[in-house]
Design a protein around this motif. Sequence first.
Motif, PDB file in Angstrom:
ATOM      1  N   ARG A 136      34.447  39.481  56.616  1.00  0.00           N
ATOM      2  CA  ARG A 136      34.624  39.174  57.966  1.00  0.00           C
ATOM      3  C   ARG A 136      35.853  39.129  58.691  1.00  0.00           C
ATOM      4  N   TYR A 137      36.500  37.766  57.689  1.00  0.00           N
ATOM      5  CA  TYR A 137      37.598  37.740  57.856  1.00  0.00           C
ATOM      6  C   TYR A 137      38.810  38.522  57.575  1.00  0.00           C
ATOM      7  N   GLY A 138      38.667  39.623  57.138  1.00  0.00           N
ATOM      8  CA  GLY A 138      39.502  40.817  57.595  1.00  0.00           C
ATOM      9  C   GLY A 138      40.298  40.999  56.531  1.00  0.00           C
ATOM     10  N   GLN A 139      39.875  40.034  55.370  1.00  0.00           N
ATOM     11  CA  GLN A 139      40.755  39.975  53.610  1.00  0.00           C
ATOM     12  C   GLN A 139      40.352  40.255  53.258  1.00  0.00           C
ATOM     13  N   GLU A 140      41.492  41.052  52.536  1.00  0.00           N
ATOM     14  CA  GLU A 140      41.084  41.526  51.210  1.00  0.00           C
ATOM     15  C   GLU A 140      40.260  41.167  49.722  1.00  0.00           C
ATOM     16  N   SER A 141      39.489  41.350  48.880  1.00  0.00           N
ATOM     17  CA  SER A 141      38.725  40.156  48.177  1.00  0.00           C
ATOM     18  C   SER A 141      39.599  39.583  46.859  1.00  0.00           C
ATOM     19  N   THR A 142      40.483  38.451  47.474  1.00  0.00           N
ATOM     20  CA  THR A 142      41.288  38.500  46.057  1.00  0.00           C
ATOM     21  C   THR A 142      41.489  36.729  45.584  1.00  0.00           C
ATOM     22  N   ILE A 143      41.320  35.788  44.530  1.00  0.00           N
ATOM     23  CA  ILE A 143      41.242  34.741  44.540  1.00  0.00           C
ATOM     24  C   ILE A 143      41.736  33.693  45.761  1.00  0.00           C
ATOM     25  N   MET A 192      31.438  40.898  39.422  1.00  0.00           N
ATOM     26  CA  MET A 192      32.089  41.281  40.382  1.00  0.00           C
ATOM     27  C   MET A 192      33.297  40.588  39.756  1.00  0.00           C
ATOM     28  N   GLU A 193      34.511  41.162  40.579  1.00  0.00           N
ATOM     29  CA  GLU A 193      35.934  41.511  40.024  1.00  0.00           C
ATOM     30  C   GLU A 193      36.300  40.431  41.758  1.00  0.00           C
ATOM     31  N   PHE A 194      37.866  40.179  41.650  1.00  0.00           N
ATOM     32  CA  PHE A 194      37.898  39.977  41.713  1.00  0.00           C
ATOM     33  C   PHE A 194      39.899  40.073  41.502  1.00  0.00           C
ATOM     34  N   LYS A 195      40.474  40.467  42.483  1.00  0.00           N
ATOM     35  CA  LYS A 195      41.799  40.943  42.243  1.00  0.00           C
ATOM     36  C   LYS A 195      42.856  39.851  41.596  1.00  0.00           C
ATOM     37  N   VAL A 196      43.779  39.507  41.436  1.00  0.00           N
ATOM     38  CA  VAL A 196      44.528  38.125  41.133  1.00  0.00           C
ATOM     39  C   VAL A 196      45.503  38.132  41.222  1.00  0.00           C
ATOM     40  N   GLU A 197      46.385  37.559  41.983  1.00  0.00           N
ATOM     41  CA  GLU A 197      48.007  37.879  42.751  1.00  0.00           C
ATOM     42  C   GLU A 197      48.605  37.336  42.252  1.00  0.00           C
ATOM     43  N   ASN A 198      48.579  35.434  41.721  1.00  0.00           N
ATOM     44  CA  ASN A 198      49.268  35.190  40.383  1.00  0.00           C
ATOM     45  C   ASN A 198      48.139  33.978  39.869  1.00  0.00           C
ATOM     46  N   GLY A 199      49.675  33.521  39.586  1.00  0.00           N
ATOM     47  CA  GLY A 199      49.216  32.245  37.544  1.00  0.00           C
ATOM     48  C   GLY A 199      48.926  31.488  37.944  1.00  0.00           C
ATOM     49  N   ASP A 200      49.214  30.440  39.365  1.00  0.00           N
ATOM     50  CA  ASP A 200      49.050  28.983  39.044  1.00  0.00           C
ATOM     51  C   ASP A 200      48.834  28.672  40.036  1.00  0.00           C
ATOM     52  N   GLY A 201      47.509  27.746  40.469  1.00  0.00           N
ATOM     53  CA  GLY A 201      46.420  27.397  40.585  1.00  0.00           C
ATOM     54  C   GLY A 201      45.276  28.206  40.107  1.00  0.00           C
ATOM     55  N   ILE A 202      44.352  28.334  41.250  1.00  0.00           N
ATOM     56  CA  ILE A 202      43.259  29.380  40.318  1.00  0.00           C
ATOM     57  C   ILE A 202      43.326  30.286  39.932  1.00  0.00           C
ATOM     58  N   ASP A 203      43.294  30.944  39.147  1.00  0.00           N
ATOM     59  CA  ASP A 203      43.488  33.079  38.588  1.00  0.00           C
ATOM     60  C   ASP A 203      42.425  33.245  38.303  1.00  0.00           C
ATOM     61  N   SER A 204      40.974  32.674  37.854  1.00  0.00           N
ATOM     62  CA  SER A 204      40.079  33.717  37.556  1.00  0.00           C
ATOM     63  C   SER A 204      38.547  33.658  37.970  1.00  0.00           C
ATOM     64  N   TRP A 205      38.025  34.255  38.810  1.00  0.00           N
ATOM     65  CA  TRP A 205      36.572  33.788  39.025  1.00  0.00           C
ATOM     66  C   TRP A 205      35.643  32.751  38.297  1.00  0.00           C
ATOM     67  N   LYS A 206      36.172  32.906  36.225  1.00  0.00           N
ATOM     68  CA  LYS A 206      35.655  31.436  35.806  1.00  0.00           C
ATOM     69  C   LYS A 206      35.836  30.639  36.404  1.00  0.00           C
ATOM     70  N   GLU A 207      36.985  30.416  36.316  1.00  0.00           N
ATOM     71  CA  GLU A 207      38.141  28.828  37.206  1.00  0.00           C
ATOM     72  C   GLU A 207      37.858  28.729  38.373  1.00  0.00           C
ATOM     73  N   VAL A 208      36.674  29.873  39.388  1.00  0.00           N
ATOM     74  CA  VAL A 208      37.018  28.646  40.407  1.00  0.00           C
ATOM     75  C   VAL A 208      35.471  28.028  40.058  1.00  0.00           C
ATOM     76  N   THR A 209      34.743  29.167  39.257  1.00  0.00           N
ATOM     77  CA  THR A 209      33.334  28.071  39.161  1.00  0.00           C
ATOM     78  C   THR A 209      33.392  26.919  38.451  1.00  0.00           C
ATOM     79  N   LEU A 210      34.480  26.973  38.199  1.00  0.00           N
ATOM     80  CA  LEU A 210      34.693  25.632  36.677  1.00  0.00           C
ATOM     81  C   LEU A 210      35.097  24.595  38.375  1.00  0.00           C
ATOM     82  N   VAL A 211      36.249  24.802  38.897  1.00  0.00           N
ATOM     83  CA  VAL A 211      36.574  23.835  39.857  1.00  0.00           C
ATOM     84  C   VAL A 211      35.776  23.707  40.873  1.00  0.00           C
ATOM     85  N   TYR A 212      35.322  24.224  41.474  1.00  0.00           N
ATOM     86  CA  TYR A 212      34.752  23.681  42.433  1.00  0.00           C
ATOM     87  C   TYR A 212      33.291  23.468  42.403  1.00  0.00           C
ATOM     88  N   SER A 213      32.639  23.588  41.382  1.00  0.00           N
ATOM     89  CA  SER A 213      31.207  23.361  40.542  1.00  0.00           C
ATOM     90  C   SER A 213      31.716  21.620  40.312  1.00  0.00           C
TER      91      SER A 213
END
Length: 214
Positions: free
Chosen positions: A67-74, A1-22
């Motif tokens: 469903r929310y009408g939003q692009e799949s970005t991090i 699954m590929e997500f478009k990355v918009e900026n460098g701060d906060g969370i910027d990859s799916w791997k980081e999403v998994t890390l932070v949320y878990s």
Amino acid sequence: MEFKVENGDGIDSWKEVTLVYSAALRQMETKMQILNDEFQHVHQYNPIEHIKARIKTPESIVKKLKRYGQESTIDNMVKYINDIAGIRIICSFTSDIYRIADMIRDQKDIQVIAVKDYITYPKASGYKSYHMIVSIPVYLSDRTVDTKVEIQIRTVAMDFWASLEHKIHYKFEGDAPESIKNELVECARMVSDLDARMLSLNEEILAISQKREE
Ligand code: GTP
Ligand code: MG
């Protein structure tokens, strides 16, 4: 699954999403276990029957963003999806639910973002549960990420109802026959009745054992 990355701060990859949320989820689970242990120590009673935790799959995150009408970005998933990290706390009695919610609210590092009390105000489906969206800090090596967690608190009986209703909802793709929907509403009424009777039965038992101790 590929997500478009918009900026460098906060969370910027799916791997980081998994890390932070878990990490956030693990912290919440530990907090709940500590509350349960302490409650057992002070009151000789466990308000929590069990806990389930899960991270939303990338597939259902993408579906929800669509469903929310939003692009799949991090950025969009962090901003709009409140239940990437979800924890379900199952209690014995309705009274435990509010007790646990209050204990969560009282923790200094937890910020309550939103509350939906589907116990006082059940859904038309019959669904009952207490929902909280909270934010907790996750401390990484070089920054702190405030992370959202969805908490669902319900009784064993409410959980039984919700899991069956969810299966039926899924099976009929949200379009179950009226007769089945009505039957589910009737079952939800019985669940509420059962919860109320079990609670008063428990209170009766507590009163009896207190009298015996006197
Ligand atoms: P989603 O329903 O997830 O899009 O979020 P929402 O913003 O509408 O929040 P809500 O608090 O209504 O629901 C959040 C979650 O609660 C859902 O993802 C389900 O897990 C659960 N839930 C809500 N309504 C029902 C229901 O009628 N039946 C069942 N089984 N679960 C429900
Ligand atoms: Mg919903």
